[in-house]
Design a protein around this motif. Structure first.
Motif, PDB file in Angstrom:
ATOM      1  N   SER A 244      25.805  34.000  31.053  1.00 22.24           N
ATOM      2  CA  SER A 244      24.672  34.256  29.996  1.00 22.24           C
ATOM      3  C   SER A 244      25.228  35.601  29.618  1.00 22.24           C
ATOM      4  O   SER A 244      25.535  36.503  30.421  1.00 22.24           O
ATOM      5  CB  SER A 244      23.433  34.253  30.582  1.00 22.24           C
ATOM      6  OG  SER A 244      23.076  32.648  30.742  1.00 22.24           O
ATOM      7  N   GLN A 245      24.755  36.258  28.638  1.00 21.59           N
ATOM      8  CA  GLN A 245      25.004  37.485  28.028  1.00 21.59           C
ATOM      9  C   GLN A 245      23.612  37.697  26.931  1.00 21.59           C
ATOM     10  O   GLN A 245      23.342  37.138  26.184  1.00 21.59           O
ATOM     11  CB  GLN A 245      26.243  37.510  27.234  1.00 21.59           C
ATOM     12  CG  GLN A 245      26.679  38.793  26.844  1.00 21.59           C
ATOM     13  CD  GLN A 245      28.073  38.882  26.287  1.00 21.59           C
ATOM     14  OE1 GLN A 245      28.992  38.223  26.678  1.00 21.59           O
ATOM     15  NE2 GLN A 245      28.307  39.823  25.168  1.00 21.59           N
ATOM     16  N   ASN A 246      23.409  38.813  27.009  1.00 19.87           N
ATOM     17  CA  ASN A 246      22.181  39.493  26.034  1.00 19.87           C
ATOM     18  C   ASN A 246      22.988  39.966  25.015  1.00 19.87           C
ATOM     19  O   ASN A 246      24.158  40.577  25.012  1.00 19.87           O
ATOM     20  CB  ASN A 246      21.589  40.750  26.875  1.00 19.87           C
ATOM     21  CG  ASN A 246      20.675  40.135  28.083  1.00 19.87           C
ATOM     22  OD1 ASN A 246      20.176  38.987  27.967  1.00 19.87           O
ATOM     23  ND2 ASN A 246      20.575  41.084  29.102  1.00 19.87           N
ATOM     24  N   LEU A 247      22.271  40.020  24.036  1.00 20.40           N
ATOM     25  CA  LEU A 247      22.695  40.289  22.602  1.00 20.40           C
ATOM     26  C   LEU A 247      22.329  41.843  22.383  1.00 20.40           C
ATOM     27  O   LEU A 247      21.116  42.017  22.793  1.00 20.40           O
ATOM     28  CB  LEU A 247      21.881  39.255  21.234  1.00 20.40           C
ATOM     29  CG  LEU A 247      22.563  38.069  21.094  1.00 20.40           C
ATOM     30  CD1 LEU A 247      22.771  37.162  22.364  1.00 20.40           C
ATOM     31  CD2 LEU A 247      22.222  37.514  19.954  1.00 20.40           C
ATOM     32  N   VAL A 248      23.030  42.246  21.699  1.00 23.62           N
ATOM     33  CA  VAL A 248      22.491  43.795  20.954  1.00 23.62           C
ATOM     34  C   VAL A 248      22.542  43.789  19.497  1.00 23.62           C
ATOM     35  O   VAL A 248      23.733  43.407  18.930  1.00 23.62           O
ATOM     36  CB  VAL A 248      23.866  44.631  21.640  1.00 23.62           C
ATOM     37  CG1 VAL A 248      23.585  46.173  21.194  1.00 23.62           C
ATOM     38  CG2 VAL A 248      24.042  44.687  23.011  1.00 23.62           C
ATOM     39  N   GLY A 249      21.533  44.049  18.890  1.00 24.28           N
ATOM     40  CA  GLY A 249      21.270  44.098  17.642  1.00 24.28           C
ATOM     41  C   GLY A 249      21.235  42.912  16.956  1.00 24.28           C
ATOM     42  O   GLY A 249      21.814  42.642  15.819  1.00 24.28           O
ATOM     43  N   GLY A 250      20.803  41.758  17.711  1.00 26.83           N
ATOM     44  CA  GLY A 250      21.140  40.365  17.362  1.00 26.83           C
ATOM     45  C   GLY A 250      22.510  39.805  17.086  1.00 26.83           C
ATOM     46  O   GLY A 250      22.792  38.795  16.427  1.00 26.83           O
ATOM     47  N   LYS A 251      23.521  40.545  17.861  1.00 27.05           N
ATOM     48  CA  LYS A 251      24.802  40.115  17.705  1.00 27.05           C
ATOM     49  C   LYS A 251      25.458  39.808  19.359  1.00 27.05           C
ATOM     50  O   LYS A 251      25.011  40.690  20.241  1.00 27.05           O
ATOM     51  CB  LYS A 251      25.828  41.008  17.185  1.00 27.05           C
ATOM     52  CG  LYS A 251      25.503  41.094  15.546  1.00 27.05           C
ATOM     53  CD  LYS A 251      26.321  42.212  14.955  1.00 27.05           C
ATOM     54  CE  LYS A 251      26.129  42.229  13.490  1.00 27.05           C
ATOM     55  NZ  LYS A 251      26.892  43.330  12.620  1.00 27.05           N
ATOM     56  N   LEU A 252      26.198  38.700  19.320  1.00 29.52           N
ATOM     57  CA  LEU A 252      26.690  38.570  20.612  1.00 29.52           C
ATOM     58  C   LEU A 252      28.361  39.149  20.490  1.00 29.52           C
ATOM     59  O   LEU A 252      29.121  38.631  19.699  1.00 29.52           O
ATOM     60  CB  LEU A 252      26.918  37.084  20.873  1.00 29.52           C
ATOM     61  CG  LEU A 252      27.610  36.578  22.133  1.00 29.52           C
ATOM     62  CD1 LEU A 252      27.002  37.173  23.263  1.00 29.52           C
ATOM     63  CD2 LEU A 252      27.686  35.072  22.216  1.00 29.52           C
ATOM     64  N   ARG A 253      28.678  39.865  21.578  1.00 27.43           N
ATOM     65  CA  ARG A 253      30.153  40.529  21.211  1.00 27.43           C
ATOM     66  C   ARG A 253      30.920  39.998  22.370  1.00 27.43           C
ATOM     67  O   ARG A 253      30.388  39.851  23.652  1.00 27.43           O
ATOM     68  CB  ARG A 253      29.977  42.180  21.405  1.00 27.43           C
ATOM     69  CG  ARG A 253      29.172  42.634  20.278  1.00 27.43           C
ATOM     70  CD  ARG A 253      29.116  44.145  20.422  1.00 27.43           C
ATOM     71  NE  ARG A 253      30.451  44.599  19.528  1.00 27.43           N
ATOM     72  CZ  ARG A 253      30.687  44.721  18.368  1.00 27.43           C
ATOM     73  NH1 ARG A 253      29.630  44.435  17.743  1.00 27.43           N
ATOM     74  NH2 ARG A 253      31.817  45.007  17.838  1.00 27.43           N
ATOM     75  N   LEU A 254      31.832  39.479  22.105  1.00 27.43           N
ATOM     76  CA  LEU A 254      32.880  38.697  23.168  1.00 27.43           C
ATOM     77  C   LEU A 254      34.291  38.644  22.637  1.00 27.43           C
ATOM     78  O   LEU A 254      34.547  38.531  21.326  1.00 27.43           O
ATOM     79  CB  LEU A 254      31.910  37.436  23.649  1.00 27.43           C
ATOM     80  CG  LEU A 254      32.158  36.279  22.348  1.00 27.43           C
ATOM     81  CD1 LEU A 254      31.813  35.021  23.182  1.00 27.43           C
ATOM     82  CD2 LEU A 254      31.361  36.327  21.316  1.00 27.43           C
ATOM     83  N   PRO A 255      35.218  38.433  23.486  1.00 26.48           N
ATOM     84  CA  PRO A 255      36.444  38.291  23.330  1.00 26.48           C
ATOM     85  C   PRO A 255      36.797  36.561  22.536  1.00 26.48           C
ATOM     86  O   PRO A 255      36.050  35.904  23.352  1.00 26.48           O
ATOM     87  CB  PRO A 255      37.406  38.545  24.296  1.00 26.48           C
ATOM     88  CG  PRO A 255      36.465  38.335  25.132  1.00 26.48           C
ATOM     89  CD  PRO A 255      35.241  38.664  25.047  1.00 26.48           C
ATOM     90  N   VAL A 256      37.514  36.454  21.530  1.00 25.92           N
ATOM     91  CA  VAL A 256      37.631  35.090  20.993  1.00 25.92           C
ATOM     92  C   VAL A 256      39.393  35.011  21.232  1.00 25.92           C
ATOM     93  O   VAL A 256      39.859  35.847  20.705  1.00 25.92           O
ATOM     94  CB  VAL A 256      37.108  34.746  19.763  1.00 25.92           C
ATOM     95  CG1 VAL A 256      37.418  33.470  19.091  1.00 25.92           C
ATOM     96  CG2 VAL A 256      35.607  35.112  19.518  1.00 25.92           C
ATOM     97  N   THR A 257      39.606  33.724  21.711  1.00 30.42           N
ATOM     98  CA  THR A 257      41.013  33.490  21.995  1.00 30.42           C
ATOM     99  C   THR A 257      41.210  32.115  21.338  1.00 30.42           C
ATOM    100  O   THR A 257      40.323  31.598  20.508  1.00 30.42           O
ATOM    101  CB  THR A 257      41.546  33.472  23.485  1.00 30.42           C
ATOM    102  OG1 THR A 257      40.875  32.250  24.090  1.00 30.42           O
ATOM    103  CG2 THR A 257      41.149  34.724  23.927  1.00 30.42           C
ATOM    104  N   GLU A 258      42.545  31.513  21.353  1.00 26.70           N
ATOM    105  CA  GLU A 258      42.756  30.196  20.849  1.00 26.70           C
ATOM    106  C   GLU A 258      42.106  29.001  21.623  1.00 26.70           C
ATOM    107  O   GLU A 258      42.108  28.145  21.399  1.00 26.70           O
ATOM    108  CB  GLU A 258      44.469  29.796  20.849  1.00 26.70           C
ATOM    109  CG  GLU A 258      44.944  31.016  19.680  1.00 26.70           C
ATOM    110  CD  GLU A 258      46.384  30.886  19.942  1.00 26.70           C
ATOM    111  OE1 GLU A 258      46.902  30.067  20.640  1.00 26.70           O
ATOM    112  OE2 GLU A 258      47.114  31.535  18.992  1.00 26.70           O
ATOM    113  N   ARG A 259      41.544  29.370  22.764  1.00 32.25           N
ATOM    114  CA  ARG A 259      40.954  28.381  23.784  1.00 32.25           C
ATOM    115  C   ARG A 259      39.209  28.295  23.245  1.00 32.25           C
ATOM    116  O   ARG A 259      38.717  29.448  23.507  1.00 32.25           O
ATOM    117  CB  ARG A 259      40.866  28.810  25.118  1.00 32.25           C
ATOM    118  CG  ARG A 259      40.260  27.920  26.085  1.00 32.25           C
ATOM    119  CD  ARG A 259      40.168  28.088  27.665  1.00 32.25           C
ATOM    120  NE  ARG A 259      41.510  28.387  28.128  1.00 32.25           N
ATOM    121  CZ  ARG A 259      41.798  28.622  29.094  1.00 32.25           C
ATOM    122  NH1 ARG A 259      40.913  28.592  30.100  1.00 32.25           N
ATOM    123  NH2 ARG A 259      43.115  28.678  29.674  1.00 32.25           N
TER     124      ARG A 259
END
Length: 141
Positions: A119-134
């Motif tokens: 689980s991760q909290n959002l900052v300013g209504g956005k979820l920040r995360l790395p995106v890969t081909e998986r």
């Protein structure tokens, strides 16, 4: 409403073969039936998205990130990935999730039919995360 479908054979024709499509199963050949990595990943998507319906594409603003939205009653799930085959990573992707305060994130994991949940909290209504081909699944809360 379906543009493409990928069909897999459940099992390999010959797990040691070199012919076309001989090793394209989700499990090894008849008699062995050993799950392959793809078995766990397909099972995770099936189990986590059970009861959800495809609701459309999500505009990401990034040509290297594909996103699809699924809904079930008042719940939402978003599948994210880089639609390339060059080991692409978008290191700090910001996914807007409206009024959500946090999100559950499911990553695919070999040996698990439900994936790895964080689980991760959002900052300013956005979820920040790395995106890969998986692919990853995001469940806003």
């Amino acid at each position: 409403g379906v543009d493409r479908v990928a069909m897999f054979m459940l099992r390999d024709v010959d797990s040691t073969g070199g012919g076309v499509f001989e090793t394209c199963g989700l499990v090894t050949q008849k008699g062995e039936w050993k799950p392959k990595v793809s078995w766990y990943w397909v099972a995770t998507l099936k189990n986590r998205l059970k009861g959800y319906r495809f609701a459309g594409d999500v505009a990401t603003g990034n040509k290297n990130v594909m996103a699809l939205r699924f809904t079930r009653d008042k719940e939402e799930a978003i599948a994210l990935w880089c639609p390339t085959s060059e080991d692409k990573t978008v290191a700090d992707f910001a996914l807007p999730l409206g009024t959500a305060k946090k999100a559950d994130i499911v990553t695919l994991a070999t040996g698990s039919t439900t994936g790895r949940l964080t689980s991760q909290n959002l900052v300013g209504g956005k979820l920040r995360l790395p995106v890969t081909e998986r692919p990853i699944l995001v469940f806003p809360k």
